[in-house]
Design a protein around this motif. Structure first.
Motif, PDB file in Angstrom:
ATOM      1  N   GLY A  30       0.769  -1.234   0.000  1.00  0.00           N
ATOM      2  CA  GLY A  30       0.000   0.000   0.000  1.00  0.00           C
ATOM      3  C   GLY A  30       0.799   1.282   0.000  1.00  0.00           C
ATOM      4  O   GLY A  30       0.211   2.368   0.031  1.00  0.00           O
ATOM      5  N   TRP A  31       2.129   1.200  -0.056  1.00  0.00           N
ATOM      6  CA  TRP A  31       2.932   2.431  -0.034  1.00  0.00           C
ATOM      7  C   TRP A  31       2.727   3.214  -1.330  1.00  0.00           C
ATOM      8  O   TRP A  31       2.730   2.667  -2.423  1.00  0.00           O
ATOM      9  N   ILE A  32       2.564   4.528  -1.180  1.00  0.00           N
ATOM     10  CA  ILE A  32       2.336   5.388  -2.336  1.00  0.00           C
ATOM     11  C   ILE A  32       2.740   6.809  -1.980  1.00  0.00           C
ATOM     12  O   ILE A  32       2.669   7.214  -0.813  1.00  0.00           O
ATOM     13  N   GLU A  33       3.202   7.550  -2.968  1.00  0.00           N
ATOM     14  CA  GLU A  33       3.509   8.970  -2.794  1.00  0.00           C
ATOM     15  C   GLU A  33       2.655   9.766  -3.764  1.00  0.00           C
ATOM     16  O   GLU A  33       2.755   9.587  -4.970  1.00  0.00           O
ATOM     17  N   GLY A  34       1.817  10.646  -3.241  1.00  0.00           N
ATOM     18  CA  GLY A  34       0.979  11.474  -4.092  1.00  0.00           C
ATOM     19  C   GLY A  34      -0.229  10.716  -4.617  1.00  0.00           C
ATOM     20  O   GLY A  34      -0.367   9.507  -4.436  1.00  0.00           O
ATOM     21  N   ALA A  35      -1.125  11.454  -5.257  1.00  0.00           N
ATOM     22  CA  ALA A  35      -2.339  10.874  -5.842  1.00  0.00           C
ATOM     23  C   ALA A  35      -2.262  11.016  -7.352  1.00  0.00           C
ATOM     24  O   ALA A  35      -2.327  12.119  -7.882  1.00  0.00           O
ATOM     25  N   ARG A  36      -2.104   9.895  -8.038  1.00  0.00           N
ATOM     26  CA  ARG A  36      -1.944   9.923  -9.490  1.00  0.00           C
ATOM     27  C   ARG A  36      -2.945   8.982 -10.149  1.00  0.00           C
ATOM     28  O   ARG A  36      -3.492   8.098  -9.512  1.00  0.00           O
ATOM     29  N   THR A  37      -3.115   9.172 -11.433  1.00  0.00           N
ATOM     30  CA  THR A  37      -3.997   8.345 -12.273  1.00  0.00           C
ATOM     31  C   THR A  37      -5.351   8.131 -11.584  1.00  0.00           C
ATOM     32  O   THR A  37      -6.040   9.090 -11.292  1.00  0.00           O
ATOM     33  N   ILE A  38      -5.725   6.885 -11.303  1.00  0.00           N
ATOM     34  CA  ILE A  38      -7.050   6.609 -10.754  1.00  0.00           C
ATOM     35  C   ILE A  38      -7.238   7.182  -9.353  1.00  0.00           C
ATOM     36  O   ILE A  38      -8.369   7.312  -8.878  1.00  0.00           O
ATOM     37  N   ASP A  39      -6.139   7.554  -8.692  1.00  0.00           N
ATOM     38  CA  ASP A  39      -6.234   8.036  -7.314  1.00  0.00           C
ATOM     39  C   ASP A  39      -6.949   9.378  -7.212  1.00  0.00           C
ATOM     40  O   ASP A  39      -7.528   9.699  -6.174  1.00  0.00           O
ATOM     41  N   GLY A  40      -6.897  10.175  -8.273  1.00  0.00           N
ATOM     42  CA  GLY A  40      -7.617  11.439  -8.249  1.00  0.00           C
ATOM     43  C   GLY A  40      -9.115  11.225  -8.114  1.00  0.00           C
ATOM     44  O   GLY A  40      -9.799  11.932  -7.359  1.00  0.00           O
ATOM     45  N   VAL A  41      -9.631  10.233  -8.831  1.00  0.00           N
ATOM     46  CA  VAL A  41     -11.056   9.902  -8.753  1.00  0.00           C
ATOM     47  C   VAL A  41     -11.393   9.333  -7.380  1.00  0.00           C
ATOM     48  O   VAL A  41     -12.396   9.708  -6.762  1.00  0.00           O
ATOM     49  N   ILE A  42     -10.563   8.422  -6.894  1.00  0.00           N
ATOM     50  CA  ILE A  42     -10.814   7.802  -5.591  1.00  0.00           C
ATOM     51  C   ILE A  42     -10.818   8.853  -4.486  1.00  0.00           C
ATOM     52  O   ILE A  42     -11.701   8.871  -3.618  1.00  0.00           O
ATOM     53  N   THR A  43      -9.836   9.749  -4.513  1.00  0.00           N
ATOM     54  CA  THR A  43      -9.730  10.786  -3.491  1.00  0.00           C
ATOM     55  C   THR A  43     -10.926  11.727  -3.525  1.00  0.00           C
ATOM     56  O   THR A  43     -11.517  12.042  -2.482  1.00  0.00           O
ATOM     57  N   ALA A  44     -11.287  12.190  -4.721  1.00  0.00           N
ATOM     58  CA  ALA A  44     -12.415  13.118  -4.848  1.00  0.00           C
ATOM     59  C   ALA A  44     -13.714  12.470  -4.390  1.00  0.00           C
ATOM     60  O   ALA A  44     -14.540  13.110  -3.726  1.00  0.00           O
ATOM     61  N   PHE A  45     -13.901  11.199  -4.708  1.00  0.00           N
ATOM     62  CA  PHE A  45     -15.117  10.507  -4.279  1.00  0.00           C
ATOM     63  C   PHE A  45     -15.135  10.335  -2.764  1.00  0.00           C
ATOM     64  O   PHE A  45     -16.145  10.600  -2.107  1.00  0.00           O
ATOM     65  N   GLY A  46     -14.025   9.884  -2.198  1.00  0.00           N
ATOM     66  CA  GLY A  46     -13.968   9.651  -0.764  1.00  0.00           C
ATOM     67  C   GLY A  46     -14.219  10.903   0.051  1.00  0.00           C
ATOM     68  O   GLY A  46     -14.794  10.842   1.146  1.00  0.00           O
ATOM     69  N   LYS A  47     -13.806  12.054  -0.481  1.00  0.00           N
ATOM     70  CA  LYS A  47     -14.001  13.325   0.221  1.00  0.00           C
ATOM     71  C   LYS A  47     -15.357  13.961  -0.073  1.00  0.00           C
ATOM     72  O   LYS A  47     -15.625  15.077   0.368  1.00  0.00           O
ATOM     73  N   GLY A  48     -16.194  13.251  -0.830  1.00  0.00           N
ATOM     74  CA  GLY A  48     -17.535  13.744  -1.107  1.00  0.00           C
ATOM     75  C   GLY A  48     -17.613  14.785  -2.195  1.00  0.00           C
ATOM     76  O   GLY A  48     -18.646  15.445  -2.357  1.00  0.00           O
ATOM     77  N   ARG A  49     -16.559  14.942  -2.972  1.00  0.00           N
ATOM     78  CA  ARG A  49     -16.527  15.960  -4.020  1.00  0.00           C
ATOM     79  C   ARG A  49     -16.934  15.427  -5.385  1.00  0.00           C
ATOM     80  O   ARG A  49     -17.102  16.193  -6.324  1.00  0.00           O
ATOM     81  N   LEU A  50     -17.063  14.119  -5.489  1.00  0.00           N
ATOM     82  CA  LEU A  50     -17.380  13.502  -6.774  1.00  0.00           C
ATOM     83  C   LEU A  50     -18.488  12.476  -6.565  1.00  0.00           C
ATOM     84  O   LEU A  50     -18.314  11.513  -5.826  1.00  0.00           O
ATOM     85  N   LYS A  51     -19.628  12.702  -7.205  1.00  0.00           N
ATOM     86  CA  LYS A  51     -20.763  11.792  -7.065  1.00  0.00           C
ATOM     87  C   LYS A  51     -21.077  11.052  -8.359  1.00  0.00           C
ATOM     88  O   LYS A  51     -21.806  10.060  -8.347  1.00  0.00           O
TER      89      LYS A  51
END
Length: 246
Positions: A30-51
C-alpha cells in the motif's frame, strides 16, 4: 526514437509501465507517494466531491503496482545486460488480468461506505454509490439538471436577496468544477477498451522462471493480483494513509 538511433552497441531495454498504483508487497503493502492516475477519482469521491463520473462499461483500467514495475526493470536490466539489440517491455495488467471500470467504481463506493473519510473538522463524509454514465450525452443531461440549473437559480436568488445564498452557490460551483476537471482529465482512459500487448514482458517472466532467479522475490506477474482484495485492503487504505490529506 533517439535512443534507438544512437544506442549503437549498448544494450537498450525500454520498460513502459501503464498506470502505476501503490505497492503490492514491497517495501510494504500500500505504499504510495501522491495521488496519481485513478487516485484522483478515488480521493475526490472519498471526500464527497465527486458523485458521478463518465466511462464506458467495458473500459479496462490498465494498472500495475509500483513494486512490480521496479522488479520488471531490474529483471530487464539483468537479462539484457550483454545484448546489443533493443526491446520494449509493456508492463501492465490489461491483457493478463484486466480490471474494468465498473468493478473499480463498485469497490471504491463499498470502501468509503464502510470506512468514511474524516475531514479536518472531524466530520464523517457520507457517500452514496458512484454513478458512472456510459455516454457523454447522458452525463451532460445529468450535470445540467443536477448542478447547472440549480446554479442558475441560486445566481438569480442571490441577485434578489443580497447574496444570501452566496456560500451555497460557491460550494456547488466548486463541486461542478471538480467533476468537469476529472472528466476532462480521464476521458481518454474512461472510454478506452483495448489492452496492451505484453508479449515481451511475458517472455521475460518465462525466462526468469526458467533461471535460478527467485521469482517470489522479483515478482511482476499481474495474474497473481486479486483486484478486489488489492483495492479494498491494500490500495485505498494506503492511499488514505499516505496520500490523502484532510
Amino acid at each position: 526514437m533517439l535512443l534507438g538511433q544512437f544506442h549503437q552497441n549498448l544494450p537498450l531495454a525500454i520498460v513502459r509501465p501503464t498506470m502505476v498504483t501503490s505497492t503490492y508487497k514491497e517495501p510494504f503493502s500500500g505504499w504510495i507517494e501522491g495521488a496519481r492516475t485513478i487516485d484522483g477519482v478515488i480521493t475526490a469521491f472519498g471526500k464527497g466531491r465527486l458523485k458521478s463520473f463518465l466511462g464506458h462499461p467495458n473500459s479496462i483500467l490498465d494498472v500495475i503496482p509500483a513494486d512490480m514495475v521496479v522488479n520488471s526493470i531490474i529483471m530487464a536490466m539483468v537479462t539484457h545486460a550483454n545484448k546489443s539489440s533493443q526491446i520494449i517491455f509493456h508492463v501492465g495488467s490489461s491483457l493478463r488480468n484486466p480490471m474494468k471500470l465498473p468493478s473499480l467504481s463498485d469497490l471504491i463506493s463499498l470502501y468509503f461506505t464502510q470506512n468514511p473519510w474524516i475531514d479536518r473538522n472531524g466530520k464523517s463524509i457520507k457517500v452514496s454509490k458512484l454513478i458512472v454514465f456510459g455516454n457523454i450525452a447522458t452525463f451532460q443531461a445529468y450535470m445540467a439538471i443536477r448542478y447547472k440549473l440549480p446554479l442558475k437559480v441560486l445566481w438569480l436568488a442571490n441577485l434578489m436577496l443580497c447574496q444570501y445564498y452566496r456560500e451555497i452557490r460557491i460550494n456547488l460551483n466548486r463541486k461542478v468544477r471538480v467533476v468537469m476537471r476529472m472528466v476532462d482529465l480521464y476521458k481518454p482512459y474512461a472510454f478506452f477498451t483495448g489492452s496492451f500487448d505484453d508479449s515481451n514482458t511475458e517472455n521475460l517472466r518465462v525466462a526468469i522462471r526458467e533461471s535460478d532467479v527467485d521469482v517470489n522475490l522479483f515478482y511482476f506477474d499481474p495474474r497473481c493480483i486479486d483486484w478486489e482484495d488489492y483495492i479494498m485492503n491494500t490500495h485505498i487504505p494506503g492511499l488514505t494513509k499516505y496520500s490523502m490529506k484532510p
